[in-house]
Design a protein around this motif. Structure first.
Motif, mmCIF file in Angstrom:
data_model
loop_
_atom_site.group_PDB
_atom_site.id
_atom_site.type_symbol
_atom_site.label_atom_id
_atom_site.label_comp_id
_atom_site.label_asym_id
_atom_site.label_seq_id
_atom_site.Cartn_x
_atom_site.Cartn_y
_atom_site.Cartn_z
ATOM 1 N N HIS A 107 0.834 -1.204 0.000
ATOM 2 C CA HIS A 107 0.000 0.000 0.000
ATOM 3 C C HIS A 107 0.867 1.251 0.000
ATOM 4 C CE1 HIS A 107 -3.714 -2.306 0.795
ATOM 5 N NE2 HIS A 107 -2.925 -3.079 1.523
ATOM 6 N N LEU A 108 2.017 1.172 -0.649
ATOM 7 C CA LEU A 108 2.881 2.339 -0.747
ATOM 8 C C LEU A 108 2.204 3.441 -1.559
ATOM 9 C CD1 LEU A 108 6.363 0.689 -1.458
ATOM 10 C CD2 LEU A 108 5.514 1.580 0.722
ATOM 11 N N PRO A 109 2.368 4.710 -1.163
ATOM 12 C CA PRO A 109 1.768 5.811 -1.931
ATOM 13 C C PRO A 109 2.533 6.070 -3.213
ATOM 14 C CG PRO A 109 2.728 6.590 0.161
ATOM 15 C CD PRO A 109 3.018 5.145 0.067
ATOM 16 N N ASP A 155 2.513 8.461 -5.319
ATOM 17 C CA ASP A 155 3.011 9.824 -5.519
ATOM 18 C C ASP A 155 4.368 10.029 -4.865
ATOM 19 O OD1 ASP A 155 1.590 9.552 -3.045
ATOM 20 O OD2 ASP A 155 1.571 11.724 -2.827
ATOM 21 N N GLU A 156 4.602 9.362 -3.730
ATOM 22 C CA GLU A 156 5.873 9.544 -3.031
ATOM 23 C C GLU A 156 7.021 8.863 -3.766
ATOM 24 O OE1 GLU A 156 5.315 8.456 1.061
ATOM 25 O OE2 GLU A 156 3.928 10.109 1.433
ATOM 26 N N THR A 163 12.772 8.082 -1.387
ATOM 27 C CA THR A 163 11.947 6.868 -1.465
ATOM 28 C C THR A 163 12.522 5.844 -2.442
ATOM 29 O OG1 THR A 163 10.533 7.999 -3.081
ATOM 30 C CG2 THR A 163 9.794 7.979 -0.790
ATOM 31 N N SER A 168 1.406 -1.333 -6.234
ATOM 32 C CA SER A 168 0.550 -0.594 -5.314
ATOM 33 C C SER A 168 -0.867 -1.165 -5.367
ATOM 34 C CB SER A 168 0.559 0.883 -5.682
ATOM 35 O OG SER A 168 0.170 1.054 -7.032
ATOM 36 N N ASP A 219 -4.760 0.034 -5.922
ATOM 37 C CA ASP A 219 -5.365 1.235 -6.498
ATOM 38 C C ASP A 219 -6.853 1.053 -6.784
ATOM 39 O OD1 ASP A 219 -2.661 2.706 -7.075
ATOM 40 O OD2 ASP A 219 -2.434 0.685 -7.881
ATOM 41 N N ASP A 277 -8.868 5.752 -9.653
ATOM 42 C CA ASP A 277 -7.562 6.386 -9.726
ATOM 43 C C ASP A 277 -7.166 6.667 -11.174
ATOM 44 O OD1 ASP A 277 -4.610 6.817 -9.556
ATOM 45 O OD2 ASP A 277 -4.953 6.264 -7.465
ATOM 46 N N TYR A 303 0.672 8.885 -11.422
ATOM 47 C CA TYR A 303 2.027 8.689 -10.908
ATOM 48 C C TYR A 303 2.677 7.442 -11.504
ATOM 49 C CZ TYR A 303 0.398 12.260 -7.731
ATOM 50 O OH TYR A 303 -0.111 13.430 -7.227
ATOM 51 N N ARG A 355 2.363 0.085 4.207
ATOM 52 C CA ARG A 355 2.349 1.476 3.764
ATOM 53 C C ARG A 355 3.681 2.162 4.013
ATOM 54 N NH1 ARG A 355 -2.434 -0.218 5.410
ATOM 55 N NH2 ARG A 355 -4.340 0.501 4.385
#
Length: 472
Positions: free
Chosen positions: A42-44, A46-47, A148, A162, A164, A168, A172, A419
């Motif tokens: 569940h990594l974001p 955008d980061e 990151t 990820s 999603d 979405d 990214y 995450r």
């Protein structure tokens, strides 16, 4: 004060969790060098796309980590220092005070593996060491080496998938792909909000889905077309797997007319019965399963979480904040019926099954054998120990159940389901336990002492099986 017994192994040394020489060889010469494919987290996105640098250790390590939050609450730490308005340093200090009391919880191992693996910190985290460790790690986090993407590179991560929502826009993922980043970041399709018809937000969600898909969803046919359109978009962005986080599989008998009536009633503000909800969810899951097979995707089912048990804290903090537990739904019958229908129609995609209740280990490890059809090596997978089970005892039980009732050699291995960018030592933890189990069998005379052969199988489980399974 420490004991002077020469037989005591040092804590967290190079041979941590490895009980004999065979386990050590299997880990150091085979498992440790394998790259990581983290096919569910569940990594974001955008980061990763922005190659974010974190300002402090609390931001990268404690934010969003409900494992740590639960432990702090258990120790009587006020919510102010967990999710509240305390400073980042104050929150870290409260976590440091908690760590010594997490003995025999996986958090104690993970905490020190993460500090050592990313920051080279070998000192135990506690109240006395808190300030030194916080300042040392914060200093490193300011450097480009701790962005990151570089955190992922430190752990030899080659692929991250990820999780999603169909709404979405995947901007990214597109950005990263256009840049040609050396680490693949791919989406995974998580359409549960379009399935859980009894959720309060369901009608509003369907309206949003229609807007994104360019459709006015008034019927079940409309809904399926909107989901299909979104799946096609995800496919074009490199998505090759879906994921579901459900209490259980739904496999009620239904007719298209029934399901259409149920959906129309719900969208028009009417109430539906539990039986009607199960029919709708069963129909949606079935049709999604057919679409996954059509696209050549892998479908994942995370089953058995009892979520948001504290209504008070749900109102205060929202979902996914540390108030979930293991549920006790019956899994086998409906799961078998669901998979059998798809299999009978030759529409059963590659499938990974995860259980949260350990009583279901043998259910899952035998269920996959029912639907392996010889077309693909390890088509049906009993997924790695998940959530409350991704600890030493849980991982060993999952590996033993799979070994006893399936083929461990075909297993696609570990994932983080996390995450946090500092969670990847969980792959190391899994690999050490895997090598130790096999090494123990060798030393007990239960397996031949052939480290080249066994090392090949270990390498398969740690990396190559997943690479071949997902086509990465």
């Amino acid at each position: 004060m420490q004991t002077t017994d020469q037989g005591i192994k040092p804590f967290l040394d190079d041979n941590f969790l490895l009980e004999n020489s065979t386990a050590e060889i299997l880990y150091h010469e085979f498992a440790a060098k394998q790259p990581i494919i983290d096919y569910h987290n569940h990594l974001p996105p955008d980061e990763i796309a922005d190659d974010k640098k974190f300002t402090n250790l609390t931001d990268v390590w404690l934010k969003g980590d409900h494992y740590k939050w639960r432990a702090m609450r258990t120790m009587g730490v006020p919510e102010k220092f967990i999710t509240g308005d305390a400073t980042n340093e104050e929150k870290f200090q409260k976590w440091a005070q908690t760590v010594p009391f997490t003995i025999r919880n996986p958090l104690f191992h993970w905490t020190h593996l993460e500090l050592k693996g990313y920051f080279g910190v070998t000192e135990l985290l506690n109240s006395a060491s808190s300030q030194r460790i916080y300042e040392q790690c914060n200093g490193l986090l300011q450097t480009d080496e701790y962005s990151t993407r570089n955190l992922l590179r430190k752990m030899n991560v080659k692929v991250v998938c990820s999780t999603d929502d169909p709404l979405d826009d995947l901007r990214y993922h597109q950005q990263v792909r256009e840049e040609g980043m050396d680490i693949k970041m791919l989406p995974a399709f998580r359409p549960d909000k379009a399935i859980l018809i009894q959720q309060e937000q369901f009608p509003a969600y369907i309206e949003k889905l229609g807007g994104v898909a360019g459709a006015d969803i008034k019927s079940f046919t409309d809904l399926l077309q909107a989901l299909k359109d979104r799946m096609q978009f995800f496919h074009e962005q490199g998505c090759r797997l879906s994921d579901h986080g459900l209490e259980q599989i739904y496999a009620e008998d239904f007719t298209e007319s029934e399901v259409n009536t149920i959906l129309t009633k719900r969208l028009n503000g009417g109430s539906i019965s539990d039986e009607e909800a199960r029919k709708f969810m069963s129909a949606t899951l079935y049709h999604l399963g057919c679409l996954y097979a059509e696209l050549g995707w892998v479908q994942q089912f995370h089953l058995g979480a009892l979520r948001n048990n504290s209504s008070r804290m749900l109102r205060q903090l929202g979902p996914d904040t540390g108030f979930d537990s293991i549920g006790d739904w019956e899994q086998a019958s409906a799961l078998a019926k669901f998979l059998n229908r798809l299999d009978t129609e030759d529409k059963l995609a590659k499938t990974i099954l995860y259980n949260l209740n350990p009583r279901d280990n043998e259910v899952m490890s035998t269920m996959i054998g029912n639907f392996n059809d010889g077309s693909i090596r390890g088509k049906m997978q009993f997924g790695s120990a998940w959530w409350f089970l991704d600890q030493k005892d849980g991982m060993e039980k999952q590996l033993n159940a799979l070994s006893n009732m399936g083929l461990l050699s075909c297993f696609i291995g570990m994932l983080t389901d996390s995450r946090s960018f500092l969670s990847f030592p969980r792959h190391e933890y899994f690999r050490r336990l895997l090598c130790n189990l096999i090494g123990r069998d060798v030393h007990n005379g239960e397996l031949p002492n052939d480290t080249e052969w066994l090392g090949g199988i270990v390498s398969d489980i740690c990396y190559r099986n997943a690479k071949n399974y997902f086509g990465y």
